[in-house]
Design an enzyme around this catalytic site. Structure first.
Site, PDB file in Angstrom:
ATOM      1  N   LYS A 146       0.837  -1.200   0.000  1.00  0.00           N
ATOM      2  CA  LYS A 146       0.000   0.000   0.000  1.00  0.00           C
ATOM      3  C   LYS A 146       0.883   1.265   0.000  1.00  0.00           C
ATOM      4  O   LYS A 146       1.737   1.423   0.870  1.00  0.00           O
ATOM      5  CB  LYS A 146      -0.907   0.005   1.239  1.00  0.00           C
ATOM      6  N   ASP A 193      -0.592  -0.809  -4.462  1.00  0.00           N
ATOM      7  CA  ASP A 193      -1.987  -0.369  -4.359  1.00  0.00           C
ATOM      8  C   ASP A 193      -2.024   1.031  -3.749  1.00  0.00           C
ATOM      9  O   ASP A 193      -1.647   1.232  -2.593  1.00  0.00           O
ATOM     10  CB  ASP A 193      -2.774  -1.357  -3.481  1.00  0.00           C
ATOM     11  N   GLU A 222      -2.193  -0.285  -8.769  1.00  0.00           N
ATOM     12  CA  GLU A 222      -3.637  -0.468  -8.528  1.00  0.00           C
ATOM     13  C   GLU A 222      -4.296   0.825  -8.055  1.00  0.00           C
ATOM     14  O   GLU A 222      -3.803   1.464  -7.124  1.00  0.00           O
ATOM     15  CB  GLU A 222      -3.808  -1.570  -7.478  1.00  0.00           C
ATOM     16  N   ASP A 227      -9.823  -0.959  -8.939  1.00  0.00           N
ATOM     17  CA  ASP A 227     -10.478  -1.606  -7.804  1.00  0.00           C
ATOM     18  C   ASP A 227     -11.667  -0.757  -7.338  1.00  0.00           C
ATOM     19  O   ASP A 227     -12.808  -0.959  -7.771  1.00  0.00           O
ATOM     20  CB  ASP A 227      -9.440  -1.822  -6.679  1.00  0.00           C
ATOM     21  N   LYS A 284     -14.295  -8.277  -6.399  1.00  0.00           N
ATOM     22  CA  LYS A 284     -14.628  -8.429  -4.980  1.00  0.00           C
ATOM     23  C   LYS A 284     -16.143  -8.564  -4.819  1.00  0.00           C
ATOM     24  O   LYS A 284     -16.882  -7.605  -5.070  1.00  0.00           O
ATOM     25  CB  LYS A 284     -14.128  -7.213  -4.188  1.00  0.00           C
TER      26      LYS A 284
HETATM   27 MG    MG Z   1      -7.095  -2.324  -3.832  1.00  0.00          MG
END
Ligand code: MG
Length: 372
Positions: A165, A194, A219, A242, A266
């Site tokens: 992240k 991400d 991402e 995402d 997801k």
């Molecule tokens: Mg993500």
């Protein structure tokens, strides 16, 4: 077969350590999970779980699931849970939007369909066998040294792919994080960076066109699909989307605008396994790669996502993250898809293959049933 009762349970899932993302502006310490048990008049019971990643990550939150179920449940009682298209159209008619509310219902109906047909979910979703799925780590935002230390810890636990992240207010720190992680990676390891929407498009270009690493996936660099599309067309790295993908139409728009080469699938963000399957098949058709996992939750929600991942052509699948490894409680001990040597295998039994012991939940927060 008819739905005779819907029972709703709530459970707080504490994280074993605080988790930071989006450049440290979002902190998470526990998740609010809702478990849905659907009973039928033929004695088959299905389970689903809805667990948004906190309340700041997406337009989704734990209490909203229970409120939405109160609205939906009276329309679901008496319907055939095996008719998944019908169940989804019914939920969309009675409560437009709110996909995170519908996901645990849809998941429980898939569990019932699997048990009724004698097939595990991976088979109903097109898989030929219970193929193991590679599991990826999730590396919280920190200093370059802290992030490398977390990657070494994950490597020791068998992970070969890491989701790191990023996304601070200072582009130079993100450049240093990427360079430190690039130096620490083995040739056999991969990382997805991400950003969780934290960069402005210009910052994304500054960072990504400076770093030496051109092979890693990036991402959700920016807030909107259009901003991400601009980035995707002006950097060397492949881009995944995402948080900006909610409806099927969002995925069509991403394809039309060349906004990505891959995506996260997801179920809780999309509204359940039925809609995730539609997106998965579209992604296969247009040549995208996917991480398939849920927003959060126990091994129950993880296992549902692993069924979908396992049934996906391997050249399109890029590993799955398992939320339950970050949790301090396990409501389904020993059950479902677990990380064994860096891989998770979906159950081979009919349906979802995970059945919670309701003793761990305490009293239900709501019960809806056919009244005599
Ligand atoms: Mg993500």
């Amino acid at each position: 077969m008819k739905i005779s009762r819907i029972t709703v349970y709530q459970l707080d899932l504490p994280l074993t350590k605080p988790y930071w993302l989006s450049g440290g502006r979002l902190k998470f310490e526990k998740l609010d999970s809702t478990f849905v048990r659907i009973d039928t008049d033929e004695g088959i019971t299905g389970w689903g779980e809805g667990c948004p990643w906190g309340h700041t990550y997406l337009p989704a939150h734990g209490p909203g699931i229970r409120a939405g179920l109160e609205t939906l449940a009276p329309f679901l009682i008496g319907e055939d849970p095996r008719s998944l298209g019908h169940i989804n159209r019914l939920m969309d008619l009675q409560l437009p939007g709110h996909p995170y509310v519908k996901s645990p219902v849809d998941m429980a109906c898939w569990d019932i369909l699997g048990q009724a047909s004698g097939m595990p979910l991976w088979q109903l979703m097109g898989g030929a066998q219970a193929a193991p799925v590679h599991v990826n780590s999730s590396i919280s935002t920190g200093t370059p040294d802290e992030m490398v230390a977390l990657i070494l810890e994950a490597r020791a636990a068998g992970y070969r792919t890491h989701s790191a992240k990023l996304g601070g207010s200072d582009p130079q720190t993100d450049i240093e994080r990427i360079e430190a992680i690039t130096s620490a990676l083995l040739p056999s390891e991969f990382v997805t960076y991400d950003i969780n929407r934290a960069w402005l498009p210009g910052v994304a270009l500054q960072v990504l066109n400076t770093v030496s690493d051109a092979r890693s996936w990036i991402e959700q660099p920016c807030e909107t699909l259009e901003q991400c599309a601009y980035v995707a067309q002006n950097v060397r790295q492949p881009v995944l989307l995402d948080e900006c993908l909610h409806t099927f139409d969002d995925h069509l728009r991403a394809w039309k605008t060349d906004a990505c080469a891959g995506l996260k699938v997801k179920p809780n963000r999309l509204g359940g396994l039925t809609k995730s399957l539609q997106v998965r098949d579209f992604a296969v058709s247009v040549g995208w790669k996917m991480h398939i996992e849920d927003l959060g939750g126990s091994a129950l929600a993880d296992t549902a996502a692993v069924h979908l991942a396992s049934s996906t052509p391997p050249e399109h699948h890029m590993d799955s993250w398992l939320c339950h490894y970050h949790l301090g409680v396990d409501p389904v001990p020993g059950q479902g898809a677990r990380n064994i040597g860096g891989k998770a295998t979906p159950p081979d039994t009919p349906g979802l293959g995970v059945t919670p012991d309701t003793g761990i939940f305490g009293k239900p927060v709501a019960t809806y049933e056919i009244r005599a």
